[in-house]
Every structure is written in structure tokens, then in C-alpha cells.
Design a protein around this motif. Structure first.
Motif, PDB file in Angstrom:
ATOM      1  N   ASP A 159      -1.734  17.518  -0.368  1.00  0.00           N
ATOM      2  CA  ASP A 159      -1.430  16.517   0.645  1.00  0.00           C
ATOM      3  C   ASP A 159       0.082  16.348   0.731  1.00  0.00           C
ATOM      4  O   ASP A 159       0.735  16.087  -0.271  1.00  0.00           O
ATOM      5  N   PRO A 160       0.698  16.475   1.913  1.00  0.00           N
ATOM      6  CA  PRO A 160       2.143  16.312   2.013  1.00  0.00           C
ATOM      7  C   PRO A 160       2.603  14.890   1.726  1.00  0.00           C
ATOM      8  O   PRO A 160       3.767  14.646   1.554  1.00  0.00           O
ATOM      9  N   SER A 211       4.637   3.471   7.587  1.00  0.00           N
ATOM     10  CA  SER A 211       3.577   4.119   8.357  1.00  0.00           C
ATOM     11  C   SER A 211       2.179   3.675   7.964  1.00  0.00           C
ATOM     12  O   SER A 211       1.198   4.140   8.543  1.00  0.00           O
ATOM     13  N   VAL A 212       2.057   2.782   6.995  1.00  0.00           N
ATOM     14  CA  VAL A 212       0.767   2.152   6.733  1.00  0.00           C
ATOM     15  C   VAL A 212       0.368   1.294   7.943  1.00  0.00           C
ATOM     16  O   VAL A 212      -0.807   1.057   8.188  1.00  0.00           O
ATOM     17  N   VAL A 213       1.354   0.880   8.705  1.00  0.00           N
ATOM     18  CA  VAL A 213       1.150   0.037   9.881  1.00  0.00           C
ATOM     19  C   VAL A 213       1.438   0.843  11.146  1.00  0.00           C
ATOM     20  O   VAL A 213       2.417   1.587  11.220  1.00  0.00           O
ATOM     21  N   VAL A 250       0.833  -1.198   0.000  1.00  0.00           N
ATOM     22  CA  VAL A 250       0.000   0.000   0.000  1.00  0.00           C
ATOM     23  C   VAL A 250       0.873   1.256   0.000  1.00  0.00           C
ATOM     24  O   VAL A 250       1.859   1.326   0.726  1.00  0.00           O
ATOM     25  N   PRO A 251       0.509   2.268  -0.782  1.00  0.00           N
ATOM     26  CA  PRO A 251       1.235   3.536  -0.753  1.00  0.00           C
ATOM     27  C   PRO A 251       0.890   4.331   0.501  1.00  0.00           C
ATOM     28  O   PRO A 251      -0.153   4.105   1.125  1.00  0.00           O
ATOM     29  N   LEU A 252       1.748   5.252   0.850  1.00  0.00           N
ATOM     30  CA  LEU A 252       1.502   6.105   2.004  1.00  0.00           C
ATOM     31  C   LEU A 252       0.775   7.362   1.563  1.00  0.00           C
ATOM     32  O   LEU A 252       1.326   8.229   0.885  1.00  0.00           O
ATOM     33  N   LEU A 253      -0.485   7.451   1.968  1.00  0.00           N
ATOM     34  CA  LEU A 253      -1.321   8.614   1.728  1.00  0.00           C
ATOM     35  C   LEU A 253      -1.833   9.090   3.085  1.00  0.00           C
ATOM     36  O   LEU A 253      -1.706   8.384   4.086  1.00  0.00           O
TER      37      LEU A 253
END
Length: 335
Positions: free
Chosen positions: A326-327, A233-235, A202-205
Motif C-alpha cells: 500500500d503506498p 485526506s482522511v477528510v 486517524v492515520p492515512l491508509l
């Protein structure tokens, strides 16, 4: 004057020679990244920068790089780069979108097998004192298991390609924007409650940070193996540690960590200690693309992007996400 090119990590000799043909190159001998002060000093009169995973570029960085024209990222995901600030400063950003896909997918499968089949514990046992087979370290195979892939970008689809050869009982997919006829598409909650393995690509959004958290892990299938090769940081690593401690998760394997998402001011500064101490974890140091010929190809592509930008042409892999506020802009699913 020849343009000044700053390279923040050591690169292959042939790539360095290519850059030196057209510019004055300053290269970090590595492998440790420069300090912020060192980077700012080198960027003071730089025209171009070749960037790597440990780098962070934000507005503060750009204030110390008044001549900078382009950043060529020798990586796939660019969530550690403030694209809006770069666009406002007139600095083009390029990345290498496709070369990391296959090796990262391979590593995902390797991590899953290592975690579920107790490979690390087995290695320790053999080195300590091996006297032959014993009825121990029974694990779980991919064959006959239900496996979910969360995130069906290039890496997610490449993971599915490989899983198709393992005789899995069922393959599930989670992606609100993707589909795959080989998969039964389900929600994240359904994937966590039904699967023996869950693989995160998953990408980080903004919306995917801590996608895997305490609430989601409450409904996890008992003994599940969770693998993360997307973005750290998805987790929520603390939540994963709690799920391992009480037995909800059977194992956790990762190649990416929350501490690496440099643009997040509130990120942890280290991997959660309870994860490092838990016997049912397997970790690699962000080596999804660490295949010799792949790393060379990535550097060559990044060098080509950089040189095109310096010549006044558009890089082959120009990032077009500058307009996002969105950063953490939309990223390719990557490892």
C-alpha cells in the motif's frame, strides 16, 4: 571523505553542530522547501537526509540519490515516503514516533474550543470596537457535551486523557483495532449521529482516505463541531464545505489538509476555497508539534537516528513497514 548530510529545513544550532561533527552538512535555510530540482541536486552525492513534513520521497527522488543510505524523518507519520521504493534502494527510513503526541493532543482541544466558542469572531469583534458585554456569540462548551474520538492511537488516547477533565456528558470511541475503558465504543456512523464534537486522530491508509465524506456527513448531528488533527485526506474537504454551507456541521477546525499528502497524485493543490471563506472554520498551519522544546527534541532524535545509520548501526526508530504494498502504509495516529 566525510559523509554528506542533506537537511531539508533549518534546524537548531546544537543539532546542526552535532551533525557537523561527523559530516559535511548542507541545510536549507528555509522556511520554504527546496524545489524538486534543488532537492535532486543536493541529493546527488548525499549519504544521508534529514526530512521534514513538506518532503516527499518516491522512486523518482531515489534515482537522483545514488549514494543515499538513510532518511531520518523529523516527524511521526511517514505517508509521504514510498517505503517500498526506499527498501528496494537499500535506504533505511527512521521516524520519531512519540514526541509529537502530547502537543498534538493539546492543539486538538484548543481547536475544538476555538471553533465551538467563536474565539476568532470574538477576537475580531474586540479589535474592531469593543464597548462591553453584549448577548452575542453564544457557543457550545465541552462540559456536558458528547464527544467522540476517532482513532485511538497515541494521539487519540492523549486527547481522551485531556477530555476526562472537562466534565463531558459522554465520551465515545471509534477504532476497529483499539479500545479504551473510559469510552463507549461505537461505529463511525453512530459517533457522527450522536456527538456534539468529533475529533479525528486517524492515520492515512487506503481505507481511511475520505473517511469523512458526503455519505457519512448525511447523518451528522446537527451543529456538530468536527476537528481534524490526524491527516488531511482522511477528510473530503469539499464534502465538509457542503455540510457547513447547509448547516449540518456547526464548525470545522483543522491543523492538516488534503493538499499536504504529497504522495497522492490526485490530491488538491490548495485548501478548499469555501472552507477558507466560511466563518465557522478555524485553521492552524500544521503546528501540532510546534512547541519549542518538542521541536528540539524531535530534531535531536532524528539526528541520533541518522548518525546511527551512518555508523552502520540500526537507527533507534527504524521504520519496519517496508514490506507493505500500500503506498499509504499503516501509520501511527498523528497530527
Amino acid at each position: 571523505m566525510m559523509p554528506r548530510i542533506v537537511v531539508t529545513q533549518p534546524i537548531h544550532e546544537e543539532v546542526l553542530a552535532r551533525l557537523m561533527q561527523v559530516g559535511e552538512v548542507v541545510m536549507n535555510p528555509g522556511p520554504e522547501p527546496w524545489s524538486e530540482a534543488e532537492l535532486h541536486r543536493h541529493l546527488k552525492d548525499a549519504d544521508a537526509m534529514m526530512a521534514f513534513m513538506p518532503d516527499r520521497v518516491d522512486q523518482r527522488t531515489l534515482l537522483h540519490a545514488p549514494r543515499l543510505k538513510t532518511i531520518a524523518c523529523a516527524l511521526k507519520g511517514y505517508d509521504n515516503f514510498d517505503l517500498k521504493a526506499c527498501a528496494q534502494a537499500g535506504v533505511s527510513v527512521s521516524f520519531v514516533p512519540d514526541l509529537l503526541t502530547e502537543p498534538t493532543a493539546e492543539l486538538a482541544i484548543g481547536l475544538a474550543i476555538a471553533a465551538a466558542r467563536h474565539v476568532l469572531a470574538g477576537d475580531v469583534s474586540v479589535r474592531k470596537s469593543y464597548a462591553g458585554w453584549r448577548p452575542q456569540l453564544y457557543g457550545m462548551g465541552l462540559h456536558g457535551s458528547i464527544v467522540a474520538v476517532v482513532g485511538l492511537g497515541a494521539v487519540g488516547r492523549a486527547i481522551v486523557d485531556r477530555l476526562c477533565g472537562f466534565g463531558c456528558a459522554k465520551l465515545l470511541g471509534v477504532d476497529p483495532h483499539g479500545d479504551d475503558e473510559r469510552l463507549a465504543m461505537v461505529s463511525l456512523g453512530e459517533a457522527l449521529s450522536q456527538s456534539d464534537y468529533v475529533m479525528l486522530a486517524v492515520p492515512l491508509l487506503g481505507m481511511t482516505r475520505h473517511l469523512i465524506n458526503d455519505s457519512m456527513l448525511e447523518g451528522v448531528r446537527w451543529g456538530q463541531v468536527l476537528v481534524n488533527i490526524g491527516r488531511g485526506s482522511v477528510v473530503d474537504e469539499a464534502a465538509v464545505a457542503r455540510a457547513l454551507q447547509d448547516g449540518r456541521l456547526g464548525a470545522y477546525a483543522a491543523d492538516v489538509y488534503e493538499m499536504e499528502d504529497w504522495l497522492l497524485a490526485d490530491r488538491p493543490r490548495q485548501i478548499h476555497p469555501e472552507l477558507l471563506q466560511h466563518p465557522s472554520t478555524v485553521f492552524t498551519p500544521h503546528i501540532g508539534s510546534a512547541v519549542k522544546k518538542v521541536r528540539l527534541a524531535i530534531e535531536l532524535r532524528a539526528a541520533e537516528n541518522l548518525l546511527l545509520a551512518l555508523s552502520g548501526s540500526e537507527p533507534l526508530d527504524l521504520c519496519e513497514a517496508f514490506h507493505r504494498a500500500d503506498p499509504m502504509p499503516a501509520l501511527p495516529c498523528s497530527g
